[in-house]
Motif scaffolding. Structure first.
Motif, PDB file in Angstrom:
ATOM      1  N   GLU A  42      66.948  -5.447-136.574  1.00  0.00           N
ATOM      2  CA  GLU A  42      66.746  -4.967-135.182  1.00  0.00           C
ATOM      3  C   GLU A  42      65.442  -4.780-134.536  1.00  0.00           C
ATOM      4  O   GLU A  42      65.217  -5.204-133.432  1.00  0.00           O
ATOM      5  N   PRO A  43      64.470  -3.979-135.401  1.00  0.00           N
ATOM      6  CA  PRO A  43      63.079  -3.763-134.759  1.00  0.00           C
ATOM      7  C   PRO A  43      62.690  -5.392-134.333  1.00  0.00           C
ATOM      8  O   PRO A  43      61.751  -5.449-133.452  1.00  0.00           O
ATOM      9  N   THR A  44      62.684  -6.171-135.341  1.00  0.00           N
ATOM     10  CA  THR A  44      62.246  -7.548-134.936  1.00  0.00           C
ATOM     11  C   THR A  44      62.717  -8.201-133.907  1.00  0.00           C
ATOM     12  O   THR A  44      62.097  -9.028-133.062  1.00  0.00           O
ATOM     13  N   VAL A  45      64.105  -8.294-133.862  1.00  0.00           N
ATOM     14  CA  VAL A  45      64.860  -8.957-132.622  1.00  0.00           C
ATOM     15  C   VAL A  45      64.244  -8.187-131.431  1.00  0.00           C
ATOM     16  O   VAL A  45      63.989  -8.797-130.459  1.00  0.00           O
ATOM     17  N   ALA A  46      64.417  -6.902-131.309  1.00  0.00           N
ATOM     18  CA  ALA A  46      63.980  -6.200-130.113  1.00  0.00           C
ATOM     19  C   ALA A  46      62.717  -6.451-129.895  1.00  0.00           C
ATOM     20  O   ALA A  46      62.311  -6.815-128.600  1.00  0.00           O
ATOM     21  N   TRP A  47      61.781  -6.807-130.590  1.00  0.00           N
ATOM     22  CA  TRP A  47      60.263  -6.963-130.128  1.00  0.00           C
ATOM     23  C   TRP A  47      60.134  -8.526-129.723  1.00  0.00           C
ATOM     24  O   TRP A  47      59.495  -8.581-128.784  1.00  0.00           O
ATOM     25  N   LEU A  48      60.879  -9.289-130.341  1.00  0.00           N
ATOM     26  CA  LEU A  48      60.857 -10.976-129.870  1.00  0.00           C
ATOM     27  C   LEU A  48      61.345 -11.115-128.585  1.00  0.00           C
ATOM     28  O   LEU A  48      61.049 -11.383-127.768  1.00  0.00           O
ATOM     29  N   VAL A  49      62.623 -10.211-128.481  1.00  0.00           N
ATOM     30  CA  VAL A  49      63.325 -10.122-127.220  1.00  0.00           C
ATOM     31  C   VAL A  49      62.207  -9.744-126.048  1.00  0.00           C
ATOM     32  O   VAL A  49      61.868 -10.204-124.884  1.00  0.00           O
ATOM     33  N   GLU A  50      61.621  -8.430-126.479  1.00  0.00           N
ATOM     34  CA  GLU A  50      60.662  -7.848-125.311  1.00  0.00           C
ATOM     35  C   GLU A  50      59.365  -8.782-124.912  1.00  0.00           C
ATOM     36  O   GLU A  50      58.689  -8.865-124.049  1.00  0.00           O
ATOM     37  N   ASN A  51      58.862  -9.150-126.135  1.00  0.00           N
ATOM     38  CA  ASN A  51      57.527  -9.748-125.930  1.00  0.00           C
ATOM     39  C   ASN A  51      57.545 -11.399-125.870  1.00  0.00           C
ATOM     40  O   ASN A  51      56.395 -11.852-125.525  1.00  0.00           O
ATOM     41  N   LYS A  52      58.557 -12.037-126.606  1.00  0.00           N
ATOM     42  CA  LYS A  52      58.478 -13.615-126.597  1.00  0.00           C
ATOM     43  C   LYS A  52      59.341 -14.236-125.633  1.00  0.00           C
ATOM     44  O   LYS A  52      59.468 -15.513-125.843  1.00  0.00           O
ATOM     45  N   MET A 106      62.267 -14.345-125.292  1.00  0.00           N
ATOM     46  CA  MET A 106      63.575 -14.981-126.090  1.00  0.00           C
ATOM     47  C   MET A 106      64.607 -14.207-125.697  1.00  0.00           C
ATOM     48  O   MET A 106      64.601 -12.923-125.432  1.00  0.00           O
ATOM     49  N   ASP A 107      65.882 -14.862-125.719  1.00  0.00           N
ATOM     50  CA  ASP A 107      67.158 -14.203-125.702  1.00  0.00           C
ATOM     51  C   ASP A 107      67.441 -13.495-127.194  1.00  0.00           C
ATOM     52  O   ASP A 107      67.148 -14.254-128.061  1.00  0.00           O
ATOM     53  N   ARG A 108      68.740 -12.652-127.166  1.00  0.00           N
ATOM     54  CA  ARG A 108      68.911 -12.270-128.390  1.00  0.00           C
ATOM     55  C   ARG A 108      69.479 -13.279-129.458  1.00  0.00           C
ATOM     56  O   ARG A 108      68.979 -13.173-130.654  1.00  0.00           O
ATOM     57  N   PRO A 109      70.144 -14.144-128.900  1.00  0.00           N
ATOM     58  CA  PRO A 109      70.613 -15.172-129.900  1.00  0.00           C
ATOM     59  C   PRO A 109      69.362 -16.087-130.678  1.00  0.00           C
ATOM     60  O   PRO A 109      69.412 -16.289-131.624  1.00  0.00           O
ATOM     61  N   GLN A 110      68.588 -16.467-129.552  1.00  0.00           N
ATOM     62  CA  GLN A 110      67.317 -17.203-130.048  1.00  0.00           C
ATOM     63  C   GLN A 110      66.506 -16.326-131.096  1.00  0.00           C
ATOM     64  O   GLN A 110      65.924 -16.730-132.141  1.00  0.00           O
ATOM     65  N   ALA A 111      66.067 -14.973-130.695  1.00  0.00           N
ATOM     66  CA  ALA A 111      65.475 -14.198-131.619  1.00  0.00           C
ATOM     67  C   ALA A 111      66.080 -14.107-132.916  1.00  0.00           C
ATOM     68  O   ALA A 111      65.303 -14.012-134.183  1.00  0.00           O
ATOM     69  N   CYS A 112      67.494 -14.019-132.934  1.00  0.00           N
ATOM     70  CA  CYS A 112      68.279 -14.147-134.089  1.00  0.00           C
ATOM     71  C   CYS A 112      67.902 -15.214-135.001  1.00  0.00           C
ATOM     72  O   CYS A 112      67.863 -15.143-136.146  1.00  0.00           O
ATOM     73  N   ILE A 113      68.021 -16.420-134.256  1.00  0.00           N
ATOM     74  CA  ILE A 113      67.888 -17.741-135.199  1.00  0.00           C
ATOM     75  C   ILE A 113      66.448 -17.540-135.984  1.00  0.00           C
ATOM     76  O   ILE A 113      66.234 -17.759-137.061  1.00  0.00           O
ATOM     77  N   TRP A 114      65.072 -17.416-134.950  1.00  0.00           N
ATOM     78  CA  TRP A 114      63.882 -17.323-135.890  1.00  0.00           C
ATOM     79  C   TRP A 114      63.898 -16.565-136.757  1.00  0.00           C
ATOM     80  O   TRP A 114      63.406 -16.691-137.924  1.00  0.00           O
ATOM     81  N   SER A 115      64.238 -14.957-136.647  1.00  0.00           N
ATOM     82  CA  SER A 115      64.031 -14.185-137.599  1.00  0.00           C
ATOM     83  C   SER A 115      64.968 -14.424-138.695  1.00  0.00           C
ATOM     84  O   SER A 115      64.687 -14.042-140.135  1.00  0.00           O
ATOM     85  N   GLY A 116      66.353 -14.869-138.531  1.00  0.00           N
ATOM     86  CA  GLY A 116      67.066 -15.218-139.497  1.00  0.00           C
ATOM     87  C   GLY A 116      66.785 -16.117-140.375  1.00  0.00           C
ATOM     88  O   GLY A 116      66.814 -16.122-141.798  1.00  0.00           O
ATOM     89  N   VAL A 117      66.013 -17.392-140.200  1.00  0.00           N
ATOM     90  CA  VAL A 117      65.951 -18.406-140.702  1.00  0.00           C
ATOM     91  C   VAL A 117      64.830 -17.986-141.740  1.00  0.00           C
ATOM     92  O   VAL A 117      64.430 -18.193-142.879  1.00  0.00           O
ATOM     93  N   ALA A 118      63.471 -16.995-141.294  1.00  0.00           N
ATOM     94  CA  ALA A 118      62.526 -16.897-141.999  1.00  0.00           C
ATOM     95  C   ALA A 118      62.996 -15.963-143.265  1.00  0.00           C
ATOM     96  O   ALA A 118      62.468 -15.965-144.290  1.00  0.00           O
ATOM     97  N   CYS A 119      64.071 -14.901-142.713  1.00  0.00           N
ATOM     98  CA  CYS A 119      64.527 -14.081-143.794  1.00  0.00           C
ATOM     99  C   CYS A 119      65.318 -14.707-145.071  1.00  0.00           C
ATOM    100  O   CYS A 119      65.272 -14.525-145.923  1.00  0.00           O
ATOM    101  N   TRP A 120      65.826 -15.750-144.609  1.00  0.00           N
ATOM    102  CA  TRP A 120      66.892 -16.386-145.243  1.00  0.00           C
ATOM    103  C   TRP A 120      65.964 -17.307-146.333  1.00  0.00           C
ATOM    104  O   TRP A 120      66.056 -17.196-147.591  1.00  0.00           O
TER     105      TRP A 120
END
Ligand code: PHE
Length: 453
Positions: free
Chosen positions: A333-343, A345-359
């Motif tokens: 959640e901290p990563t997703v919240a930061w991507l939404v605030e600063n980059k 992105m909407d939540r789904p986009q932020a989730c895809i980026w962080s999710g793939v990297a974590c995977w």
């Protein structure tokens, strides 16, 4: 700032919703999978005692501080730290604390998802009767089979990651509150059943002695560091998870009371897991220090032999999966919240980026259990290295910084207003956060460094 963030992030619907979500974050693999195996590796009673002292003396005051800072900053941890530093006329470099937390959460989720995948695999092993009247050797073979199969592990890790990101992309309120509401009581109930079984297994007293009779000759500086690190890990402290949840907390809720509830529930679940597992370990002549596979090699034995074991086995691993899910959500959640605030992105986009990297990180972790198990660094494989780096170093360091910031840097008028504690309660908190937590963490670090030098 407030206008902007309030449109980006939602608020919890009530105090109860926050308690559920924060308890969901705290109670997870840390309690049921990690606590028993590190207790086994570190000699039992004395380790448990140090862990309990750390929860009470460091964990609780730091959790109060972290929630309080989140609610005052009302954004992702990085931006919250920036705002709070400005308000306190402090150095803007405090926002690096948010960065460290975000990275820690990301690194933890990399291996957490793999272990959560193991529990998903076990739901199916239980369902297809894999535990039936098996003995300890067969149950161990079942676990080894999973360990030696990168394909099986990557498959379950991927499924888990997709589900996590699916939930996170819907935002903190959608679904999460309801899931925790159901799973917490259910998990508790199942643990009680397992404790009941352990009582009848014959080695109950031996299990209790192992857990609760401290023998200080069995611990060293590193065990103390592990116990302290685990207090942070199990309470989800020091990396911004609780801070970001606190940022969605409505203003009138009492932070201290809420914290006592969360820390209490978390500790009870861990102790119950220990009480359920160690009698089985002794009754079946298993090794207490068998490591991350401990619960997967003991609990199936109970399910294989107790009445209703099939159903309880399936349910247990299902609940463990849900417990892991509600923690994983808060790790990212901290990563997703930061991507939404600063980059932007909407939540789904932020989730895809962080999710793939974590995977991807998780895939490397899977290999560290089999094809890369020979590759070690300081004697640790990738999984052990990530665990040590995050739980033993980054989280306590984050906790130390939170204690220093809230105790020494923030204006007392601000923290007093936000916490709204009775005079005496506030003074106790100030004392712990200023004079106990920072030196304690610092001394443990110093001691460990001393051992290495
Ligand atoms: N507290 C979780 C557990 O015990 C893990 C966690 C750590 C979650 C840090 C969020 C942040 O399983």
């Amino acid at each position: 700032m407030t206008d902007k963030t309030q449109t980006i992030h939602s608020e919890w619907s009530s105090r109860f919703a926050f308690i559920l979500a924060a308890t969901g974050s705290a109670v997870g693999l840390g309690n049921i999978w990690k606590f028993p195996y590190i207790t086994g590796e570190n000699g039992g009673g004395a380790f448990v005692l140090v862990y309990l002292l750390c929860v009470a003396g460091l964990g609780i005051p730091i959790m109060i501080a972290e929630i309080m800072m989140g609610r005052r900053g009302r954004q992702s941890p990085i931006n919250t730290m920036q705002t709070l530093a400005q308000q306190a006329d402090a150095d803007s470099r405090w926002h690096y604390l948010g960065w460290m937390g975000m990275i820690a959460g990301f690194l933890i989720l990399g291996y957490y998802s793999v272990i959560a995948g193991w529990s998903m695999a076990y739901i199916f092993k239980a369902f297809f009767g894999g535990f039936f009247s098996s003995d300890a050797t067969e149950i161990k073979a079942l676990f080894d089979d999973l360990m030696n199969s990168p394909i099986q592990q990557i498959f379950w890790h991927s499924v888990f990651m997709v589900i996590t990101m699916q939930v996170v992309s819907r935002g903190v309120r959608g679904g999460l509150e309801k899931a925790v509401n159901f799973f917490m009581p259910a998990l508790f109930f199942l643990l009680l059943i397992l404790v009941g079984y352990a009582m009848s297994s014959g080695s109950y007293q031996q299990g209790l002695d192992f857990l609760f009779t401290p023998d200080f000759s069995k611990i060293n500086a590193n065990a103390v560091l592990t116990a302290m690190g685990h207090a942070f890990f199990t309470l989800s402290l020091g990396m911004g998870a609780i801070m970001v949840y606190g940022s969605y907390l409505p203003g009138h809720v009492s932070i201290a009371k809420t914290t006592f509830f969360i820390a209490g529930a978390d500790t009870i679940v861990a102790l119950l897991a220990g009480i359920a597992i160690f009698p089985l370990v002794f009754a079946n002549n298993l090794q207490v220090d068998s490591g991350p596979g401990l619960i997967f090699q003991t609990l199936p034995l109970a399910f294989g032999h107790m009445g209703g074991g099939w159903l309880f086995g399936v349910l247990f691993f299902l609940l463990l999966f849900v417990a892991a899910l509600t923690s994983s959500i808060s790790l990212i959640e901290p990563t997703v919240a930061w991507l939404v605030e600063n980059k932007d992105m909407d939540r789904p986009q932020a989730c895809i980026w962080s999710g793939v990297a974590c995977w991807l990180l998780g895939v490397a972790v899977v290999f560290s259990f089999n094809i890369w198990s020979g590759h070690t660094f300081f004697g640790k494989n990738l999984f052990e290295l990530l665990d040590y780096l995050t739980a033993n170093l980054m989280l306590p360091l984050g906790g130390l910084a939170i204690a220093v910031f809230s105790g020494w840097i923030m204006k007392t008028s601000d923290s007093a207003q936000e916490l709204a504690l009775p005079e005496q309660g506030y003074q106790i908190w100030q004392f712990l956060i200023k004079f106990v937590a920072p030196p304690a963490v610092f001394l443990v670090f110093l001691h460990v460094i001393g051992v290495f030098l």
